[in-house]
Design an enzyme around this catalytic site. Sequence first.
Site: not given
Ligand code: GLN
Length: 187
Positions: A78, A105, A133, A169, A171
């Site tokens: 992410c 993003r 997320i 994720h 993890e």
């Molecule tokens: N939205 C976050 C970013 O742009 C990333 C979100 C995440 O790591 N779950 O950095």
Amino acid sequence: MRVGVLALQGDFREHADLLTGMGAEPVLVRHADALRGIDALVIPGGESTTIGKLAERFELLEPLREVVRLGTPTLGTCAGLIFLATATTGPSQIHLGLLDVVVERNAFGTQVDSFEADLDVSGLADPVHAVFIRAPVVAKVGAEVEVLAAVGEDPVMVRQGNIVATSFHPELTGETRIHELILRGEG
Ligand code: GLN
């Protein structure tokens, strides 16, 4: 096996716990010294602009680039994917610039901040249950980049040489097969 986990911000503890459960030895990285002697590297999820700023402040940008360029198997999840990338489609921010992709993003919109999906991942027999997320998508891939999974047309897992990166994720779900790629040196 010693695995450096960049521990400036974000969900580094979840990565460290997962790695411990897999029999590896996580090493929390907040200073360049901690990168010495690691066999693999993880860059966690979190907030990519914050991770970039802190990495600059702690003089970790060049040491991290060096470790990855030397071929250390590296996983970014992410925000980790965003930090590894060349650029984002939005305002400029600090990147390692090691993964030849442009990232959008928060690409799944603010209405659907988070969602889960079962993903087919190239090379894995069974689907991965993936948690997204405020996740990015890969908007452009360079010639050396292999797309390993996508949501619709949007790449959400890629590999370039020793780097594997996911928008989701692993993890957070107890999924170990993605981390196994770097522990086996197939990053
Ligand atoms: N939205 C976050 C970013 O742009 C990333 C979100 C995440 O790591 N779950 O950095």
